[in-house]
Design an enzyme around this catalytic site. Structure first.
Site, PDB file in Angstrom:
ATOM      1  N   GLU A 163      20.029  -6.704  50.364  1.00  0.00           N
ATOM      2  CA  GLU A 163      19.878  -5.855  49.174  1.00  0.00           C
ATOM      3  C   GLU A 163      21.019  -6.052  48.197  1.00  0.00           C
ATOM      4  OE1 GLU A 163      22.649  -3.844  49.229  1.00  0.00           O
ATOM      5  OE2 GLU A 163      22.984  -4.503  51.278  1.00  0.00           O
ATOM      6  N   GLU A 306      23.808  -7.921  50.828  1.00  0.00           N
ATOM      7  CA  GLU A 306      23.049  -9.120  50.449  1.00  0.00           C
ATOM      8  C   GLU A 306      22.277  -9.738  51.613  1.00  0.00           C
ATOM      9  OE1 GLU A 306      25.599 -12.052  48.659  1.00  0.00           O
ATOM     10  OE2 GLU A 306      26.413 -10.659  47.171  1.00  0.00           O
TER      11      GLU A 306
END
Length: 339
Positions: A163, A306
């Site tokens: 994310e 991420e």
């Protein structure tokens, strides 16, 4: 093929009756593991990982050839409260960086031999400030879940979801506080690196958000709508889709864990197809992993998000499966087994 995710009731029903691992494949993997040219248990947890993976792929001698990494991005209205060390526009800028191959996750996915996809969800339309009311409507939640649901490649044989979203550790902390109780400070950490004053603000915001939205007998999807973000919902949708497709999942850090916890609240076995890639530096992640019943594969003090820690763990799982499927048995190698 995945069924269409037409409404939240459909997802609740699918999670309640989610498919299980293939018992015959798991048994075959266990039997093969007992015949490999090594002392019993010599590869430690790698042996358990390979057997777990074999069960979910329905193959007693599997391989990993097509891993997929998906990064979802969303913006949070709660950032107006000053909960992050970075401004909200960084989300858009980092999405461009992902798309141009310049972020850490691009390098880690490439090193792991994984396809990487990026999905930005309505970045020009942040979720609402959840101290004032629900972050998302049911329609917005469903739309985000559907993005994640559709993003999973049915031909992938391993999934990592990550994310990007300034303010999303605040959202994740609020979700965990609502799901598991305790005090707001138990779940609230420094995220992008807020100072002591920023941490006090962030803790207050988490407490206010849960007090405003977390009451009553809410299920995981309702909590996700009230306190989550679009990228967190998309991660949950992707993890759920992977379960339906029997694609094993490596969970990333605290935010990914919060998304997964919303599914586990629907069904205590909803995450049986998932392992924890790492324990992050976010203080509450260890407790969250305990609540999820997951032991991390790595602990490298990461706090990037991420999908970075989970992407690193792809190589661990690849190594486990390669040893399991590629090693010779005692009979094949002409080596005498144990007495």
């Amino acid at each position: 093929m995945l069924p269409d995710l037409t409404d939240l009731t459909t997802l609740r029903d699918l999670m309640r009756d989610a498919p299980c691992a293939d018992a015959a494949a798991r048994q075959a993997a266990q039997e093969r593991n007992g015949q490999l040219t090594k002392p019993p248990g010599a590869l430690g947890r790698l042996e358990d990982l390979a057997i777990w993976y074999a069960g979910w792929r329905g193959n007693g001698r599997p391989t990993i050839t097509t891993p997929q990494v998906i990064v979802f991005a969303g913006n949070h209205g709660v950032t107006a409260q000053g909960v992050s060390a970075f401004p909200a526009e960084v989300t858009v800028q980092m999405v461009a960086n992902f798309q141009h191959g310049g972020a850490a996750i691009n390098q880690l996915a490439r090193a792991a031999g994984a396809r990487m996809d990026v999905h930005a969800l309505d970045l020009d339309r942040p979720t609402a400030d959840f101290t004032q009311g629900p972050a998302m409507s049911e329609a917005d939640l469903l739309a985000a879940l559907r993005v994640g649901w559709a993003a999973v490649d049915a031909d992938a044989d391993l999934l990592v979801v990550g994310e990007m979203g300034i303010g999303n550790t605040t959202s994740a902390a609020a979700i965990c506080h609502a799901l598991f109780g305790g005090a707001a400070e138990d779940w609230t950490g420094r995220g992008t690196g807020v100072d002591d004053a920023g941490l006090q603000v962030k803790t207050r915001v988490v407490a206010e958000g849960v007090a405003r939205n977390g009451g009553g007998a809410l299920d995981g999807l309702q909590i996700l709508a009230r306190l989550g973000g679009r990228e967190i919902a998309a991660m949950a949708g992707a993890i759920a889709a992977a379960r339906m497709l029997r694609i094993p999942v490596i969970l990333d850090g605290f935010i990914c864990g919060a998304a997964a916890a919303c599914l586990q609240q629907l069904n205590s076995s909803a995450l049986d197809h998932a392992v924890a890639g790492h324990q992050s530096a976010e203080g509450a992640h260890r407790d969250l992993l305990t609540r999820l019943g997951k032991e991390p594969l790595l602990a490298l003090n990461l706090r990037l998000g991420e999908g970075s820690g989970a992407a690193l763990a792809i190589s661990i799982l690849k190594g486990a499966v390669a040893c399991h499927s590629g090693m010779a048995t005692f009979a094949e190698a002409g080596v005498a087994g144990s007495a």
